[in-house]
Design a protein around this motif. Structure first.
Motif, PDB file in Angstrom:
ATOM      1  N   PHE B 118       0.828  -1.206   0.000  1.00 30.19           N
ATOM      2  CA  PHE B 118       0.000   0.000   0.000  1.00 30.19           C
ATOM      3  C   PHE B 118       0.865   1.260   0.000  1.00 30.19           C
ATOM      4  CE2 PHE B 118      -2.123   3.229   2.738  1.00 30.19           C
ATOM      5  CZ  PHE B 118      -3.162   3.574   1.877  1.00 30.19           C
ATOM      6  N   LEU B 119       1.969   1.183   0.728  1.00 24.66           N
ATOM      7  CA  LEU B 119       2.847   2.349   0.837  1.00 24.66           C
ATOM      8  C   LEU B 119       3.784   2.483  -0.362  1.00 24.66           C
ATOM      9  CD1 LEU B 119       3.765   1.937   4.625  1.00 24.66           C
ATOM     10  CD2 LEU B 119       2.192   3.615   3.652  1.00 24.66           C
ATOM     11  N   GLY B 120       3.757   1.486  -1.241  1.00 21.38           N
ATOM     12  CA  GLY B 120       4.637   1.537  -2.401  1.00 21.38           C
ATOM     13  C   GLY B 120       6.037   1.025  -2.120  1.00 21.38           C
ATOM     14  N   PHE B 121       6.135   0.055  -1.226  1.00 19.55           N
ATOM     15  CA  PHE B 121       7.426  -0.557  -0.889  1.00 19.55           C
ATOM     16  C   PHE B 121       8.499   0.487  -0.617  1.00 19.55           C
ATOM     17  CE2 PHE B 121       5.121  -3.398  -3.791  1.00 19.55           C
ATOM     18  CZ  PHE B 121       4.947  -4.477  -2.943  1.00 19.55           C
ATOM     19  N   PRO B 122       8.247   1.320   0.380  1.00 21.39           N
ATOM     20  CA  PRO B 122       9.203   2.399   0.659  1.00 21.39           C
ATOM     21  C   PRO B 122      10.526   1.838   1.183  1.00 21.39           C
ATOM     22  CG  PRO B 122       7.615   2.208   2.436  1.00 21.39           C
ATOM     23  CD  PRO B 122       7.147   1.279   1.356  1.00 21.39           C
ATOM     24  N   LYS B 123      11.587   2.532   0.887  1.00 20.59           N
ATOM     25  CA  LYS B 123      12.909   2.097   1.359  1.00 20.59           C
ATOM     26  C   LYS B 123      13.295   2.778   2.657  1.00 20.59           C
ATOM     27  CE  LYS B 123      14.907   0.771  -3.029  1.00 20.59           C
ATOM     28  NZ  LYS B 123      13.770   1.209  -3.867  1.00 20.59           N
ATOM     29  N   LEU B 124      12.748   3.970   2.884  1.00 20.13           N
ATOM     30  CA  LEU B 124      13.159   4.735   4.063  1.00 20.13           C
ATOM     31  C   LEU B 124      11.957   5.161   4.880  1.00 20.13           C
ATOM     32  CD1 LEU B 124      15.799   7.140   2.472  1.00 20.13           C
ATOM     33  CD2 LEU B 124      16.178   4.909   3.538  1.00 20.13           C
ATOM     34  N   ASP B 125      12.130   5.216   6.183  1.00 23.70           N
ATOM     35  CA  ASP B 125      11.059   5.744   7.026  1.00 23.70           C
ATOM     36  C   ASP B 125      11.172   7.279   7.063  1.00 23.70           C
ATOM     37  OD1 ASP B 125      12.856   6.651   8.890  1.00 23.70           O
ATOM     38  OD2 ASP B 125      12.429   5.130  10.379  1.00 23.70           O
ATOM     39  N   PRO B 126      10.240   7.944   7.732  1.00 20.72           N
ATOM     40  CA  PRO B 126      10.244   9.414   7.691  1.00 20.72           C
ATOM     41  C   PRO B 126      11.498  10.043   8.289  1.00 20.72           C
ATOM     42  CG  PRO B 126       8.128   8.617   8.482  1.00 20.72           C
ATOM     43  CD  PRO B 126       9.038   7.437   8.452  1.00 20.72           C
ATOM     44  N   HIS B 127      12.263   9.267   9.062  1.00 15.50           N
ATOM     45  CA  HIS B 127      13.496   9.819   9.626  1.00 15.50           C
ATOM     46  C   HIS B 127      14.692   9.506   8.753  1.00 15.50           C
ATOM     47  CE1 HIS B 127      10.684   8.812  12.908  1.00 15.50           C
ATOM     48  NE2 HIS B 127      10.986  10.014  13.332  1.00 15.50           N
ATOM     49  N   GLY B 128      14.457   8.842   7.631  1.00 17.58           N
ATOM     50  CA  GLY B 128      15.569   8.519   6.741  1.00 17.58           C
ATOM     51  C   GLY B 128      16.255   7.220   7.090  1.00 17.58           C
ATOM     52  N   ASP B 129      15.645   6.424   7.948  1.00 16.84           N
ATOM     53  CA  ASP B 129      16.244   5.135   8.285  1.00 16.84           C
ATOM     54  C   ASP B 129      15.660   4.052   7.380  1.00 16.84           C
ATOM     55  OD1 ASP B 129      17.866   6.008  10.429  1.00 16.84           O
ATOM     56  OD2 ASP B 129      16.070   6.190  11.670  1.00 16.84           O
TER      57      ASP B 129
END
Lengths: 236, 236
Positions: B118-129
């Motif tokens: 759903f999120l589009g297989f993100p690589k990073l969280d909002p903090h850049g981790d």
DNA sequence: TTTAATTTTTAGCCTTGTCTAAAAATAAAT
DNA sequence: ATTTATTTTTAGACAAGGCTAAAAATTAAA
């Protein structure tokens, strides 16, 4: 503040009380939560101590105002998450209960209200059950809903028909349904959307075929406990 | 299977190990989870019994394969939920940690994978981790990332500059940065995106201004533990 | 209305996770 | 090389939740 276990008991009691404000037996609660009556008895005492239920020894429990509010909040979270799982993650309506059972215990008012907004302030969960608003009460159902889409356990009154053809009206006559008939949805069969309903104060339950449910307009006949979702409590 | 408490300990240990595979002290874990060393000592024994850590009495613990996997799954859930909260519910990056801390304990592989999709297989969280994939390993960071967007705690190598103007290149010279320089992001300051980095194996940490971080291309210099997210494990 | 059946509670025990205080082991310092 | 300081573990207690078996109260039946 309440633990997961406590929340599950409160939820069970709310479910068993279900409108009628009479007391719920220890054994009934025990079965619902899947614990022994002994464990449940102890828990009822604890819930009583914390002011969430009135507990009359040997005669069961009844939610207090505070307990009711807590339980409604849990129900709210449960049903909102079910909507999310079905609407946005592509789950089927029959796969979401278990997961929502866990998500409902994440206790953040901010989160819940934002989720609510994200979902478009839905009134019904994927099973057709009403979703409580942020004030801990069920939201007003839109005046005139299709019976097929009405939530369970509300006092409804038939206010119109979609298809006024002779055949349908005659069929209604056979079923004993007319304008002003009062009924409550007991159960919704997922397979075809047919409903188990109870008319008026009659004891017997009756099955209504999908074709009927989709052609009947109903409204709430008991607007007293219903309060429209107040703007001020809405997030954003 | 693991309880919430156990999951919190595993997460703390993973965080403290952080790449280096050496043991973590009981006191360090205790501080991280906010418990006493005594309680933590007992928990370390339990974790050892269940095969999630190697516990050498008086010398700390190290995650086993199984424990590492569990911890990475928790981290995965945590960071996916953070993305959800920020991207879809409109939270600010600094408001989501606490809530994600609760959501991360909802343990359903189906849910997690669908959320991921759903999120589009993100690589990073909002903090850049970096967000671990469904295989319990960090996903490959796109070859050539802006240093400003690179996750923390990865071995990086400078592979290019965005703005090749003289002034900038001279500035890099002053900072001692050149093509092939190896570094790791230690911390990301939310205020302006400036980074605390450590070059090569040097002990000292150094601050890089946002203007520099946004003009440096970096790549992972240590691709060995990185496995690209396999199709077969992807939901839908 | 007295006996039988059912329900609820109590009693006693267990596990998980937590704490404080004390003992034991390791590390540091003279 | 011993003493001192620090860290870790053990010992003992406690609260929450859960179970089984037995006792007590309520309800149903004869």
């Amino acid at each position: 503040m309440p633990t997961v276990s406590v929340e599950n008991y409160l939820k069970a009691i709310l479910h068993l009380q279900d409108g009628d404000g009479d007391r719920v037996s220890t054994t009934a609660v025990a079965e619902k939560v899947g614990a022994t009556p002994a464990s449940t008895s102890a828990m009822m005492t604890r819930l009583g101590d914390r002011g969430w239920v009135e507990h009359e020894r040997y005669y069961g429990v009844r939610l207090t105002e505070k307990g009711q509010r807590l339980a409604m909040d849990i129900l709210r979270r449960h049903r909102l998450w079910e909507r999310f799982l079905v609407d946005h993650l592509g789950f089927e309506w029959d796969q979401v209960h278990e997961i929502a059972e866990e998500l409902e215990h994440v206790d953040s008012v901010e989160l819940t209200n934002r989720l609510d907004a994200f979902l478009g302030f839905p009134k019904l969960d994927p099973h057709g059950d009403a979703i409580p608003g942020p004030n801990g009460r069920f939201r007003s159902v839109a005046a005139r809903t299709l019976l097929a889409e009405a939530p369970r356990n509300l006092d409804l009154v038939v206010v119109g028909v979609v298809d006024g053809g002779d055949a349908f009206l005659r069929h209604l006559g056979v079923l004993g349904i007319e304008l002003g008939s009062r009924l409550t949805v007991i159960e919704r069969h997922a397979f075809d959307g047919s409903l188990v309903v109870r008319f008026d104060n009659s004891e017997e339950q009756q099955l209504l075929a999908p074709g009927v449910c989709e052609r009947l307009w109903v409204d709430q006949s008991n607007p007293s406990p219903v309060i429209v979702f107040p703007e001020s409590e809405s997030p954003n």
